[in-house]
Motif scaffolding. Structure first.
Motif, PDB file in Angstrom:
ATOM      1  N   LEU A 338       0.788  -0.761  -0.069  1.00  0.00           N
ATOM      2  CA  LEU A 338       0.186   0.178  -0.171  1.00  0.00           C
ATOM      3  C   LEU A 338       1.218   0.655   0.184  1.00  0.00           C
ATOM      4  N   GLY A 339       2.045   0.853   0.433  1.00  0.00           N
ATOM      5  CA  GLY A 339       2.760   2.632   0.634  1.00  0.00           C
ATOM      6  C   GLY A 339       2.303   2.739   2.219  1.00  0.00           C
ATOM      7  N   ILE A 340       3.711   3.599   2.284  1.00  0.00           N
ATOM      8  CA  ILE A 340       3.570   4.364   3.726  1.00  0.00           C
ATOM      9  C   ILE A 340       2.303   5.534   3.921  1.00  0.00           C
ATOM     10  N   TYR A 341       2.345   5.868   2.642  1.00  0.00           N
ATOM     11  CA  TYR A 341       0.960   6.461   2.631  1.00  0.00           C
ATOM     12  C   TYR A 341      -0.216   6.435   2.225  1.00  0.00           C
ATOM     13  N   PRO A 342      -1.056   5.704   1.916  1.00  0.00           N
ATOM     14  CA  PRO A 342      -2.038   4.621   0.960  1.00  0.00           C
ATOM     15  C   PRO A 342      -2.760   5.914   0.320  1.00  0.00           C
ATOM     16  N   VAL A 343      -3.325   5.972  -0.766  1.00  0.00           N
ATOM     17  CA  VAL A 343      -3.634   6.555  -1.560  1.00  0.00           C
ATOM     18  C   VAL A 343      -5.578   6.901  -0.221  1.00  0.00           C
ATOM     19  N   GLY A 344      -5.756   8.023  -0.942  1.00  0.00           N
ATOM     20  CA  GLY A 344      -6.591   8.611   0.381  1.00  0.00           C
ATOM     21  C   GLY A 344      -6.070   9.511   1.711  1.00  0.00           C
ATOM     22  N   THR A 345      -4.741   9.690   1.679  1.00  0.00           N
ATOM     23  CA  THR A 345      -4.381   9.866   3.347  1.00  0.00           C
ATOM     24  C   THR A 345      -4.156  11.290   2.654  1.00  0.00           C
ATOM     25  N   LEU A 346      -4.513  12.170   3.386  1.00  0.00           N
ATOM     26  CA  LEU A 346      -4.084  13.480   3.655  1.00  0.00           C
ATOM     27  C   LEU A 346      -2.802  14.412   4.005  1.00  0.00           C
ATOM     28  N   VAL A 347      -1.806  15.521   3.575  1.00  0.00           N
ATOM     29  CA  VAL A 347      -1.041  15.089   4.004  1.00  0.00           C
ATOM     30  C   VAL A 347      -0.387  16.517   3.980  1.00  0.00           C
ATOM     31  N   ARG A 348       0.423  16.626   4.623  1.00  0.00           N
ATOM     32  CA  ARG A 348       1.254  18.451   4.568  1.00  0.00           C
ATOM     33  C   ARG A 348       2.545  17.979   4.377  1.00  0.00           C
ATOM     34  N   LEU A 349       2.812  19.179   3.344  1.00  0.00           N
ATOM     35  CA  LEU A 349       4.151  18.784   2.553  1.00  0.00           C
ATOM     36  C   LEU A 349       5.077  20.316   3.300  1.00  0.00           C
ATOM     37  N   GLN A 350       6.120  19.804   2.909  1.00  0.00           N
ATOM     38  CA  GLN A 350       6.979  21.283   3.590  1.00  0.00           C
ATOM     39  C   GLN A 350       6.849  22.875   3.238  1.00  0.00           C
ATOM     40  N   SER A 351       5.772  22.558   1.485  1.00  0.00           N
ATOM     41  CA  SER A 351       5.297  23.884   1.066  1.00  0.00           C
ATOM     42  C   SER A 351       5.049  24.511   1.068  1.00  0.00           C
TER      43      SER A 351
END
Length: 426
Positions: A338-351
Motif C-alpha cells: 500500500l505504501g507508507i501513505y496509501p491512496v486517500g491519505t491527507l498529508v502536509r507538505l514542506q511547501s
C-alpha cells in the motif's frame, strides 16, 4: 567480509542441496537461507519447516535460495513424468498451472473508471451469493472465481484504484464492499509475498468469502450504531464458525478459503477467536486474512464510528503488530503493498500545502507518492488543485506528516484523488 553479516555456505556433505525458495515445503530441513543473517526472520540458521506460517516468514526475507538437508527432512518434489502418449512441445507451459492473464500497468485515472464498474458488479453478485447462503443454499464457487480473476486483473493494473474505492462504503453495502476489498488486498499481499498465481487466486476467493458467516448474524446486531451487549458480541463472534460450516457444505471450496474464514479473527498471541490459536498453530493464510480484514475495517466508515485515515491506520496496526495482534513479517509485506501513505491519505507538505495521496507509483520509494495538493496552510484557504509527483526528477517538495481533515474543517477530500472519472462510489 567481517561485519557484513553474510553467511558462508555450509560445508559440503551428503544430503545438502541448494533449492529455490519457492520449492520449500513443510517437512524440509533448512540448513541455511542464502542471505545475510540479519535479513533472515529466524533466530536459528537451521530449522525444520513445520508450517505454512514459517514459509510465509521465509518469503518475506531477501533469500531467493536455501540449502536443505535431505537426510534430515524431505527432498524437493520430483517433477511429474511426461506423458508417453502426448509429450509436451518444447517451450510450452503446463496447461494445468493457473496463471493470471497479463494486465499491463495502468495509471490511476485510467483504472478508476473500470474499478468503479467492477466494484458495482461485484457488490451486486455478492449480494445474490450471500443471500443464497442466508437461505441455506450452497455457495457457488464456480460463479465466484471469475469475479476473483477480474478483481485480480484490476489489482495487477493498479492496486490503489479498486482498494481505494472499496474503502468508501455505506452502511447498506458494507459487508459486500468489505468482502471485495479484502479479496483485492489478499491478492496484492500474496503477490508481495511471492506466492504463485494459483495460490493468489485461492487467497482472493478466501477474502471474498471470509465474512459469509455474517449472513447468520441479525442485521440489527450487525449494524447496531451503539455498543454491543455481551450476548450480542457473542453472536457476532460466532460468524467465523457459521461461515466455515456454510463453506464446508459448498462443493469446490478449498482449504485456503476454509482456513481464512474460520481463523481470520485469530491472533499470533493467542488472544483471538474462535479457538485462541497461537504460534505455528496459526497458518499463513489466516495471518494474511487478519491483516487485510482489520485494515479495511478500520479505514471504512461504520455505523458506530468514522473510518480512520489510511496512513494513521497503518501506524496503529504497526503498534498492534508489535503487541502480538498480527504477524509482523506479514504486516511489513502488507505495508509494502500500500505504501507508507496509501491512496486517500491527507498529508502536509514542506511547501505549506495540504494534499491527498492520489497514487503510489510502481517501483518507487514508499515515501514518494503522487499528491493532489488543494489547500494553503498559510492562507487557510483552498487553492487550485495540482498533481505533483514527489518521486519525479527535480521534485523539491516532501511530506512532513499526516493530517486530520476535521482539524482543518475539510470535507469530502476523497474527491481530489477520485478524479473526473468517478463521481460517486456505487
Amino acid at each position: 567480509m567481517i561485519g557484513s553479516g553474510r553467511q558462508a555456505p555450509p560445508v559440503p556433505r551428503a544430503g545438502l542441496k541448494k533449492v529455490a525458495i519457492k520449492q520449500l515445503r513443510p517437512g524440509m530441513y533448512v540448513e541455511q537461507l542464502c542471505c545475510s543473517w540479519i535479513d533472515t526472520p529466524f533466530w536459528q540458521s537451521s530449522f525444520l519447516i513445520e508450517s505454512a506460517a514459517q514459509l510465509g516468514r521465509i518469503a518475506t526475507s531477501r533469500a531467493t535460495e536455501a540449502w536443505i538437508d535431505t537426510e534430515r527432512g524431505l527432498d524437493v518434489e520430483p517433477a511429474p513424468e511426461a506423458s508417453a502418449t502426448a509429450p509436451a512441445a518444447p517451450g510450452t507451459a503446463d496447461a494445468t498451472v493457473f496463471r493470471f492473464r497479463p494486465a499491463p500497468r495502468a495509471t490511476m485515472d485510467d483504472e478508476l473508471g473500470r474499478a468503479a464498474v467492477l466494484l458495482d458488479q461485484s457488490k451486486r453478485a455478492l449480494f445474490d451469493m450471500f443471500n443464497e447462503a442466508r437461505m441455506g443454499c450452497a455457495v457457488e464457487v464456480r460463479d465466484a472465481m471469475p469475479m476473483v480473476e477480474s478483481i485480480a486483473a484490476s489489482v495487477l493494473r493498479n492496486p490503489g484504484a479498486l482498494i481505494g474505492l472499496a474503502r468508501l462504503k455505506t452502511a447498506d453495502n458494507y459487508t459486500y464492499m468489505h468482502s471485495v476489498a479484502v479479496c483485492a488486498l489478499m491478492i496484492a499481499l500474496a503477490r508481495q509475498l511471492g506466492l504463485d498465481d494459483h495460490l493468489a487466486r485461492e487467497l482472493g476467493l478466501a477474502g471474498l468469502l471470509h465474512d459469509v458467516g455474517k449472513m447468520a448474524v441479525p442485521a440489527e446486531v450487525l449494524n447496531k450504531p451503539g455498543s454491543l451487549t455481551e450476548d450480542e458480541f457473542c453472536v457476532v463472534r460466532g460468524h467465523p464458525a457459521k461461515g466455515h460450516a456454510m463453506l464446508l457444505a459448498s462443493p469446490g471450496v478449498g482449504p485456503v478459503a476454509l482456513e481464512v474464514c474460520l481463523h481470520h479473527h485469530e491472533r499470533p498471541d493467542g488472544r483471538g477467536y474462535p479457538h485462541r490459536l497461537s504460534g505455528d498453530d496459526l497458518g499463513l493464510y489466516a495471518r494474511m486474512g487478519a491483516v487485510c480484514d482489520v485494515y479495511d475495517a478500520i479505514t471504512s466508515n461504520r455505523p458506530y464510528k468514522a473510518g480512520w485515515c489510511p496512513a494513521d491506520s497503518l501506524r496503529r496496526m504497526a503498534e498492534w503488530a508489535r503487541a502480538g495482534q498480527f504477524d509482523e513479517a506479514v504486516f511489513a509485506a502488507f505495508v509494502k503493498c500500500l505504501g507508507i501513505y496509501p491512496v486517500g491519505t491527507l498529508v502536509r507538505l514542506q511547501s505549506g500545502r495540504l494534499g491527498v495521496v492520489a497514487e503510489q507509483p510502481c517501483g518507487k520509494s514508499l515515501l514518494l507518492p503522487k499528491i493532489k495538493v488543494f489547500f494553503s496552510i498559510r492562507a487557510r484557504t483552498y487553492i487550485r488543485p495540482e498533481l505533483i509527483d514527489l518521486g519525479a526528477p527535480g521534485a523539491r517538495d516532501a511530506i512532513v506528516g499526516c493530517e486530520n481533515a476535521a482539524d482543518w474543517g475539510l470535507r469530502d477530500i476523497d474527491r481530489y484523488w477520485l478524479g473526473d472519472g468517478v463521481a460517486k462510489v456505487p
